[in-house]
Design an enzyme around this catalytic site. Structure first.
Site, PDB file in Angstrom:
ATOM      1  N   GLY A  57      76.107 -30.481  -7.417  1.00  0.00           N
ATOM      2  CA  GLY A  57      75.579 -29.865  -6.213  1.00  0.00           C
ATOM      3  C   GLY A  57      76.667 -29.555  -5.216  1.00  0.00           C
ATOM      4  O   GLY A  57      77.865 -29.637  -5.516  1.00  0.00           O
ATOM      5  N   ASP A 175      67.533 -30.405   2.613  1.00  0.00           N
ATOM      6  CA  ASP A 175      67.945 -29.763   1.364  1.00  0.00           C
ATOM      7  C   ASP A 175      66.860 -29.926   0.312  1.00  0.00           C
ATOM      8  O   ASP A 175      67.145 -30.224  -0.846  1.00  0.00           O
ATOM      9  CB  ASP A 175      69.267 -30.357   0.884  1.00  0.00           C
TER      10      ASP A 175
END
Length: 344
Positions: A57, A175
């Protein structure tokens, strides 16, 4: 031996002890994060073997590992050194995540500081992400049924509710996306990827100004305009994930025709016309859902996706609505939508 290097900076061992001591000094009984050495975690991941890489990520890489004599399976996140600022920020991360405990949040087990290395150790989620179970399914995977989708949505919402309403000060997830909804061996959904550098509202502030959210398509209009994040920004992101669950479509999919590549832009006109609401449902459901529940589900998604943050519901209201949808009986046969039952 001096505790500082030639540049006056703490040595690796001292840095590790500094963070550990600060955690112990500030932590309460809720913070149970364990200190690991870099050797521990390198051994657990076979020296960060690329074959054990399970995720990547914006903040680093995640490896599957096995710890200790009991061979405990864990997920080791090796943070991107460029984006990790120092011991103080990492300490804030450990203290924040270490006190967060909920069935719908991935649990932090421990951490490591070694020079510029910053690592976090989480419980391992054996069944992958929502993205794995929702999109681009091969013939070996059975599509998620309607009630499983509603149960997943409820779990995600309950995780957010805990962060927004129980944790003090509140935590903005910031997120939330389908790849960050993970499943354990029992297929219980859990929110992951809370950091690093947890964004928290300071006393007297009603929003957070930041540019850390990288998930294009999931971010709220106010974030795109000004970088402001609030709990209502999370509600918008939840609405996107919920619409993905309902439709089986990615929020951004360049493999589709141009007019269908953005899920929100494609779906919004359909959500406003009662007769077109079934067009939003995932074709893989084969019509196996109560039509009144589909109507209510898209109504919830629409409210979460309101342009104005102030008009979106609080996540606690969403949880209450999903409590019904996750358990409602199939009291309406598939067929034409009964327009009198559609929420305005």
């Amino acid at each position: 031996m001096s505790q500082d290097d030639e540049n006056g900076k703490p040595t690796e061992n001292v840095a590790q002890k500094m963070v550990a001591n600060e955690v112990l000094k500030h932590a309460n009984s809720e913070v149970v994060a364990k200190v690991y050495t870099f050797h521990d975690l390198a051994h657990a991941t076979e020296n960060f073997n690329p074959d054990l890489l399970v995720g990547k990520g914006g903040f680093g890489r995640v490896y599957k590992g096995h710890l200790g004599d009991n061979n405990q399976v864990v997920a080791v996140k090796q943070l991107d050194m460029i984006k990790v600022q120092g011991n103080r920020e990492f300490l804030a991360e450990v203290l924040t995540i270490g006190r967060v405990h909920h069935p719908n949040l991935v649990n932090l087990i421990g951490y490591c500081v070694n020079g510029h290395q910053r690592l976090l150790v989480y419980e391992y989620m054996a069944n992958g992400s929502l993205e794995d179970h929702l999109f681009d399914l091969d013939e070996k995977k059975t599509p998620l049924d309607w009630y499983t989708r509603m149960t997943i949505a409820k779990g995600v919402a309950k995780g957010l509710e805990y962060l927004h309403n129980v944790v003090d000060p509140p935590i903005i997830c910031r997120d939330l996306k389908s790849v960050n909804v993970l499943f354990n061996e029992d297929m219980n959904p859990k929110l992951s990827d809370f950091g690093p550098t947890k964004i928290r509202k300071k006393q007297g502030e009603d929003h957070i100004s930041t540019r850390v959210m990288e998930a294009y398509g999931y971010s709220s209009p106010e974030y795109a305009m000004s970088g402001e994040l609030t709990t209502k920004s999370d509600v918008y992101s939840f609405g996107v994930v919920f619409l993905e669950l309902i439709s089986g479509r990615r929020v951004i999919d360049d493999k589709r025709p141009t007019e269908e590549q953005n899920l929100i832009i494609w779906a919004k006109p359909l959500l406003k016309e009662q007769s077109k609401i079934p067009m939003v449902a995932d074709p893989l459901l084969n019509g196996n859902y109560p039509l009144n529940c589909l109507q209510q589900a898209v109504a919830i998604a629409s409210m979460c996706l309101q342009e104005e943050a102030s008009t979106r519901p609080y996540i606690s209201d969403v949880v209450m609505a999903l409590d019904y949808l996750a358990t409602a009986k199939d009291d309406q046969e598939p067929g034409n939508v009964d327009e009198s039952n559609v929420d305005e």
